[in-house]
Design a protein around this motif. Structure first.
Motif, PDB file in Angstrom:
ATOM      1  N   ASP A  29      -2.025  10.244  -9.319  1.00  0.00           N
ATOM      2  CA  ASP A  29      -2.868  11.299  -8.722  1.00  0.00           C
ATOM      3  C   ASP A  29      -3.664  10.941  -7.376  1.00  0.00           C
ATOM      4  O   ASP A  29      -3.368   9.869  -6.806  1.00  0.00           O
ATOM      5  CB  ASP A  29      -4.019  11.531  -9.627  1.00  0.00           C
ATOM      6  CG  ASP A  29      -5.235  10.545  -9.829  1.00  0.00           C
ATOM      7  OD1 ASP A  29      -4.575   9.283  -9.555  1.00  0.00           O
ATOM      8  OD2 ASP A  29      -6.356  10.727 -10.193  1.00  0.00           O
ATOM      9  N   PHE A  30      -4.327  11.862  -6.943  1.00  0.00           N
ATOM     10  CA  PHE A  30      -4.896  11.737  -5.344  1.00  0.00           C
ATOM     11  C   PHE A  30      -5.965  10.632  -5.486  1.00  0.00           C
ATOM     12  O   PHE A  30      -5.863   9.707  -4.412  1.00  0.00           O
ATOM     13  CB  PHE A  30      -5.640  13.196  -4.944  1.00  0.00           C
ATOM     14  CG  PHE A  30      -6.288  12.843  -4.208  1.00  0.00           C
ATOM     15  CD1 PHE A  30      -5.595  13.182  -2.417  1.00  0.00           C
ATOM     16  CD2 PHE A  30      -7.729  12.731  -3.903  1.00  0.00           C
ATOM     17  CE1 PHE A  30      -6.398  13.068  -1.541  1.00  0.00           C
ATOM     18  CE2 PHE A  30      -8.508  12.683  -2.812  1.00  0.00           C
ATOM     19  CZ  PHE A  30      -7.630  12.855  -1.312  1.00  0.00           C
ATOM     20  N   TYR A  31      -6.770  10.359  -6.350  1.00  0.00           N
ATOM     21  CA  TYR A  31      -7.726   9.380  -6.313  1.00  0.00           C
ATOM     22  C   TYR A  31      -6.996   7.954  -6.459  1.00  0.00           C
ATOM     23  O   TYR A  31      -7.498   6.909  -5.833  1.00  0.00           O
ATOM     24  CB  TYR A  31      -8.890   9.823  -7.919  1.00  0.00           C
ATOM     25  CG  TYR A  31      -9.534  11.083  -7.386  1.00  0.00           C
ATOM     26  CD1 TYR A  31     -10.653  10.928  -6.628  1.00  0.00           C
ATOM     27  CD2 TYR A  31      -9.087  11.969  -8.502  1.00  0.00           C
ATOM     28  CE1 TYR A  31     -11.043  12.248  -6.435  1.00  0.00           C
ATOM     29  CE2 TYR A  31      -9.979  13.079  -8.327  1.00  0.00           C
ATOM     30  CZ  TYR A  31     -10.826  13.300  -7.331  1.00  0.00           C
ATOM     31  OH  TYR A  31     -11.427  14.423  -7.267  1.00  0.00           O
ATOM     32  N   SER A  32      -6.169   7.746  -7.171  1.00  0.00           N
ATOM     33  CA  SER A  32      -5.356   6.385  -7.240  1.00  0.00           C
ATOM     34  C   SER A  32      -4.818   6.226  -6.113  1.00  0.00           C
ATOM     35  O   SER A  32      -4.799   5.064  -5.396  1.00  0.00           O
ATOM     36  CB  SER A  32      -4.342   6.285  -8.441  1.00  0.00           C
ATOM     37  OG  SER A  32      -4.945   6.644  -9.604  1.00  0.00           O
ATOM     38  N   ARG A  33      -4.396   7.426  -5.450  1.00  0.00           N
ATOM     39  CA  ARG A  33      -3.400   7.037  -4.203  1.00  0.00           C
ATOM     40  C   ARG A  33      -4.485   6.622  -2.981  1.00  0.00           C
ATOM     41  O   ARG A  33      -4.083   5.894  -1.990  1.00  0.00           O
ATOM     42  CB  ARG A  33      -2.719   8.269  -3.725  1.00  0.00           C
ATOM     43  CG  ARG A  33      -1.460   8.425  -4.701  1.00  0.00           C
ATOM     44  CD  ARG A  33      -0.638   9.794  -4.365  1.00  0.00           C
ATOM     45  NE  ARG A  33       0.243   9.969  -5.194  1.00  0.00           N
ATOM     46  CZ  ARG A  33       0.958  10.936  -5.545  1.00  0.00           C
ATOM     47  NH1 ARG A  33       0.550  12.246  -5.130  1.00  0.00           N
ATOM     48  NH2 ARG A  33       1.599  11.071  -6.480  1.00  0.00           N
ATOM     49  N   ILE A  34      -5.561   7.589  -2.818  1.00  0.00           N
ATOM     50  CA  ILE A  34      -6.581   7.372  -1.911  1.00  0.00           C
ATOM     51  C   ILE A  34      -7.359   5.911  -1.954  1.00  0.00           C
ATOM     52  O   ILE A  34      -7.390   5.210  -0.881  1.00  0.00           O
ATOM     53  CB  ILE A  34      -7.691   8.230  -1.940  1.00  0.00           C
ATOM     54  CG1 ILE A  34      -8.127   8.268  -0.502  1.00  0.00           C
ATOM     55  CG2 ILE A  34      -8.506   7.987  -2.894  1.00  0.00           C
ATOM     56  CD1 ILE A  34      -7.676   8.948   0.744  1.00  0.00           C
ATOM     57  N   ALA A  51     -14.997   5.307   5.419  1.00  0.00           N
ATOM     58  CA  ALA A  51     -15.819   6.516   5.501  1.00  0.00           C
ATOM     59  C   ALA A  51     -14.669   7.701   5.434  1.00  0.00           C
ATOM     60  O   ALA A  51     -15.112   8.568   4.880  1.00  0.00           O
ATOM     61  CB  ALA A  51     -16.726   6.697   6.843  1.00  0.00           C
ATOM     62  N   ALA A  52     -13.648   7.415   6.008  1.00  0.00           N
ATOM     63  CA  ALA A  52     -12.671   8.643   6.048  1.00  0.00           C
ATOM     64  C   ALA A  52     -12.255   8.744   4.376  1.00  0.00           C
ATOM     65  O   ALA A  52     -12.117   9.731   4.118  1.00  0.00           O
ATOM     66  CB  ALA A  52     -11.494   8.368   6.918  1.00  0.00           C
ATOM     67  N   SER A  53     -11.977   7.642   3.949  1.00  0.00           N
ATOM     68  CA  SER A  53     -11.728   7.443   2.111  1.00  0.00           C
ATOM     69  C   SER A  53     -12.576   8.236   1.513  1.00  0.00           C
ATOM     70  O   SER A  53     -12.475   8.992   0.675  1.00  0.00           O
ATOM     71  CB  SER A  53     -11.257   6.331   1.787  1.00  0.00           C
ATOM     72  OG  SER A  53     -10.236   5.610   2.417  1.00  0.00           O
ATOM     73  N   SER A  75       0.985  -1.331   0.016  1.00  0.00           N
ATOM     74  CA  SER A  75      -0.010   0.151  -0.047  1.00  0.00           C
ATOM     75  C   SER A  75       0.764   1.262   0.113  1.00  0.00           C
ATOM     76  O   SER A  75       0.613   2.212  -0.819  1.00  0.00           O
ATOM     77  CB  SER A  75      -0.903  -0.021   1.141  1.00  0.00           C
ATOM     78  OG  SER A  75      -1.615   1.277   1.418  1.00  0.00           O
ATOM     79  N   GLY A  76       1.948   1.141   0.902  1.00  0.00           N
ATOM     80  CA  GLY A  76       2.827   2.412   0.752  1.00  0.00           C
ATOM     81  C   GLY A  76       3.511   2.622  -0.413  1.00  0.00           C
ATOM     82  O   GLY A  76       3.641   3.826  -0.798  1.00  0.00           O
TER      83      GLY A  76
END
Length: 109
Positions: free
Chosen positions: A32-37, A81-83, A23-24
């Motif tokens: 991008d942000f969406y792939s990372r999240i 929920a946080a994601s 995951s790291g």
């Protein structure tokens, strides 16, 4: 029986640790942000289940198992929920997803 519990616990802990490392790497490598999240959000729930499950098998006390189980249930509901909240906030800020065609256009003079 103790050897079986130790082996199963070790397998769960090592599997969780390997998924955390994967995951790291995904968080560092994705564009991008969406792939990372997604890399962080999808694996953290499974990692948490594996690691806390391994810790529960190592515990001798029922109260410690209950606390770990409560932590597992709490994180099982709050981590996705946080994601989702982070992704929704990014969409509201109009952060656009990465696309391969954008990169090829920006690299052309």
């Amino acid at each position: 029986m103790s050897l079986v519990l130790d082996l199963l616990s070790g397998l769960l802990l090592v599997s969780g640790a390997i998924l955390v490392i994967i995951s790291g790497i995904g968080v560092l490598r994705f564009p991008d942000f969406y792939s990372r999240i997604q890399a962080a959000g999808m694996t953290d729930t499974l990692c948490m289940i594996l690691i806390l499950g391994g810790l529960m098998l190592q515990s001798d006390s029922l109260s410690v198992v209950a606390k770990l189980l409560f932590t597992l249930v709490f994180l099982f509901f709050t981590a996705p929920a946080a994601s989702h909240a982070l992704t929704k906030a990014a969409r509201q800020r109009k952060l656009s997803p990465w696309r391969p065609d954008k990169e090829s256009e920006s690299s052309q003079p």
